[in-house]
Design an enzyme around this catalytic site. Structure first.
Site, PDB file in Angstrom:
ATOM      1  N   GLY A  82      -6.299  -1.063  -1.710  1.00 57.71           N
ATOM      2  CA  GLY A  82      -5.245  -0.296  -1.065  1.00 57.71           C
ATOM      3  C   GLY A  82      -4.471   0.651  -1.957  1.00 57.71           C
ATOM      4  N   ASP A 139      -0.176  -1.295  -2.961  1.00 57.56           N
ATOM      5  CA  ASP A 139       0.128  -0.351  -1.891  1.00 57.56           C
ATOM      6  C   ASP A 139       1.399  -0.712  -1.143  1.00 57.56           C
ATOM      7  OD1 ASP A 139      -1.017  -2.644  -0.779  1.00 57.56           O
ATOM      8  OD2 ASP A 139      -2.608  -1.601   0.297  1.00 57.56           O
ATOM      9  N   ASP A 193       4.767  -6.810   1.387  1.00 57.14           N
ATOM     10  CA  ASP A 193       4.989  -7.320   2.737  1.00 57.14           C
ATOM     11  C   ASP A 193       5.674  -8.682   2.624  1.00 57.14           C
ATOM     12  OD1 ASP A 193       4.807  -7.658   5.498  1.00 57.14           O
ATOM     13  OD2 ASP A 193       2.728  -8.277   5.461  1.00 57.14           O
ATOM     14  N   LYS A 213       7.916  -3.135   3.055  1.00 53.68           N
ATOM     15  CA  LYS A 213       8.215  -3.381   4.466  1.00 53.68           C
ATOM     16  C   LYS A 213       9.430  -4.289   4.552  1.00 53.68           C
ATOM     17  CE  LYS A 213       4.385  -3.899   6.978  1.00 53.68           C
ATOM     18  NZ  LYS A 213       3.348  -4.603   7.792  1.00 53.68           N
ATOM     19  N   PHE A 242       2.679  -1.990  11.414  1.00 55.67           N
ATOM     20  CA  PHE A 242       1.418  -1.993  10.669  1.00 55.67           C
ATOM     21  C   PHE A 242       1.037  -0.556  10.331  1.00 55.67           C
ATOM     22  CE2 PHE A 242      -3.065  -2.276   9.747  1.00 55.67           C
ATOM     23  CZ  PHE A 242      -3.098  -3.391   8.926  1.00 55.67           C
ATOM     24  N   VAL A 243       0.986  -0.264   9.048  1.00 57.27           N
ATOM     25  CA  VAL A 243       0.729   1.110   8.619  1.00 57.27           C
ATOM     26  C   VAL A 243      -0.659   1.257   7.996  1.00 57.27           C
ATOM     27  CG1 VAL A 243       3.147   1.751   8.309  1.00 57.27           C
ATOM     28  CG2 VAL A 243       1.924   0.677   6.416  1.00 57.27           C
ATOM     29  N   ASP A 297      -5.618   0.251   4.882  1.00 56.05           N
ATOM     30  CA  ASP A 297      -6.695   0.198   5.873  1.00 56.05           C
ATOM     31  C   ASP A 297      -6.357  -0.629   7.103  1.00 56.05           C
ATOM     32  OD1 ASP A 297      -6.788  -2.391   4.505  1.00 56.05           O
ATOM     33  OD2 ASP A 297      -8.642  -2.689   5.639  1.00 56.05           O
TER      34      ASP A 297
HETATM   35  P1  5GP Z   1       1.809  -9.618   0.911  1.00 56.02           P
HETATM   36  O1  5GP Z   1       1.102 -10.528  -0.024  1.00 56.02           O
HETATM   37  O2  5GP Z   1       3.011  -8.918   0.314  1.00 56.02           O
HETATM   38  O3  5GP Z   1       2.146 -10.276   2.212  1.00 56.02           O
HETATM   39  O4  5GP Z   1       0.779  -8.556   1.394  1.00 56.02           O
HETATM   40  C1  5GP Z   1       0.390  -7.506   0.684  1.00 56.02           C
HETATM   41  C2  5GP Z   1      -0.945  -7.044   1.206  1.00 56.02           C
HETATM   42  O5  5GP Z   1      -1.050  -7.172   2.631  1.00 56.02           O
HETATM   43  C3  5GP Z   1      -1.103  -5.579   0.917  1.00 56.02           C
HETATM   44  O6  5GP Z   1      -1.707  -5.395  -0.335  1.00 56.02           O
HETATM   45  C4  5GP Z   1      -1.942  -5.107   2.062  1.00 56.02           C
HETATM   46  O7  5GP Z   1      -3.306  -5.279   1.733  1.00 56.02           O
HETATM   47  C5  5GP Z   1      -1.625  -6.035   3.209  1.00 56.02           C
HETATM   48  N1  5GP Z   1      -0.667  -5.444   4.166  1.00 56.02           N
HETATM   49  C6  5GP Z   1       0.581  -5.852   4.431  1.00 56.02           C
HETATM   50  N2  5GP Z   1       1.175  -5.077   5.353  1.00 56.02           N
HETATM   51  C7  5GP Z   1       0.269  -4.133   5.683  1.00 56.02           C
HETATM   52  C8  5GP Z   1       0.287  -3.006   6.590  1.00 56.02           C
HETATM   53  O8  5GP Z   1       1.257  -2.688   7.294  1.00 56.02           O
HETATM   54  N3  5GP Z   1      -0.845  -2.256   6.648  1.00 56.02           N
HETATM   55  C9  5GP Z   1      -1.948  -2.539   5.903  1.00 56.02           C
HETATM   56  N4  5GP Z   1      -2.981  -1.732   6.031  1.00 56.02           N
HETATM   57  N5  5GP Z   1      -1.993  -3.569   5.024  1.00 56.02           N
HETATM   58  C10 5GP Z   1      -0.896  -4.361   4.925  1.00 56.02           C
HETATM   59 MG    MG Z   2      -3.990  -4.992  -0.457  1.00 51.02          MG
END
Ligand code: 5GP
Ligand code: MG
Length: 172
Positions: free
Chosen positions: A40, A96, A99, A127, A148-149, A155
């Site tokens: 990403g 990227d 979340d 986010k 969701f972006v 992706d």
């Molecule tokens: P975390 O571990 O912070 O929950 O998630 C991070 C990963 O979740 C990011 O690297 C990404 O791959 C995925 N992710 C979280 N939110 C989104 C979103 O809105 N869109 C996309 N495409 N991927 C997301």
């Molecule tokens: Mg990722």
């Protein structure tokens, strides 16, 4: 599916430029390695590093998260095929999007275990409203609402990564 524009190309370019200036100031005369999380962050990596005018190295990391069968906890497995040598380096971990924070939180610890001298974090997007792991990114491009972006590296089912902007994926 329709993609609704959220952040256009020129705003991203401008913001990455500002982040680049900040990184130059903070890492001047330090052994900087930018470690980007696949896949990403690839586009942000390519655009960000070209706005940084101090010496640096680039490395990549791949990790996958698995949700436990019986618990809600997720385990992050780092692909050892990409084992960046970060011993003694000042690492800037680039992803990227922040979340829940589980990915970045685990990877910071991973890089420290591998001998990094320091580890800081940079994200293109943050986010709001979903974070579980308390981690504050040191550099953040944009704070976005809980949607969701896709695009600019992000992706859905491995598609949309090539869009030059960030958009919200709709259902029509
Ligand atoms: P975390 O571990 O912070 O929950 O998630 C991070 C990963 O979740 C990011 O690297 C990404 O791959 C995925 N992710 C979280 N939110 C989104 C979103 O809105 N869109 C996309 N495409 N991927 C997301
Ligand atoms: Mg990722």
């Amino acid at each position: 599916m329709a993609v609704e524009l959220l952040i256009d190309e020129s705003r991203i370019r401008e913001r990455l430029g500002a982040m680049g200036r900040q990184i130059e100031d903070d890492y001047r005369d330090k052994p900087l390695t930018i470690v980007a999380v696949l896949t990403g962050s690839l586009i942000a990596l390519a655009d960000l590093v070209r706005q940084i005018r101090i010496p640096l190295r680039i490395a990549l990391l791949q990790a996958s998260s698995y949700r436990g069968a019986t618990t809600a906890a997720t385990t992050l497995v780092v692909n050892e095929a990409f084992a960046p040598d970060v011993v003694g380096r000042d690492v800037l971990l680039l992803d990227d999007i922040l979340d829940t924070g589980q990915t970045l939180g685990a990877l910071v610890e991973h890089l420290k275990d591998r001998g990094a001298r320091s580890v800081r974090t940079a994200v293109l997007l943050r986010k709001i409203g979903r974070q579980i792991v308390p981690i504050e990114p040191d550099y953040c491009g944009f704070v976005i609402p809980d949607a969701f972006v896709v695009g600019y590296g992000l992706d859905y089912n491995d598609e949309y990564r090539h869009l030059p902007y960030v958009g919200v994926l709709g259902d029509s």
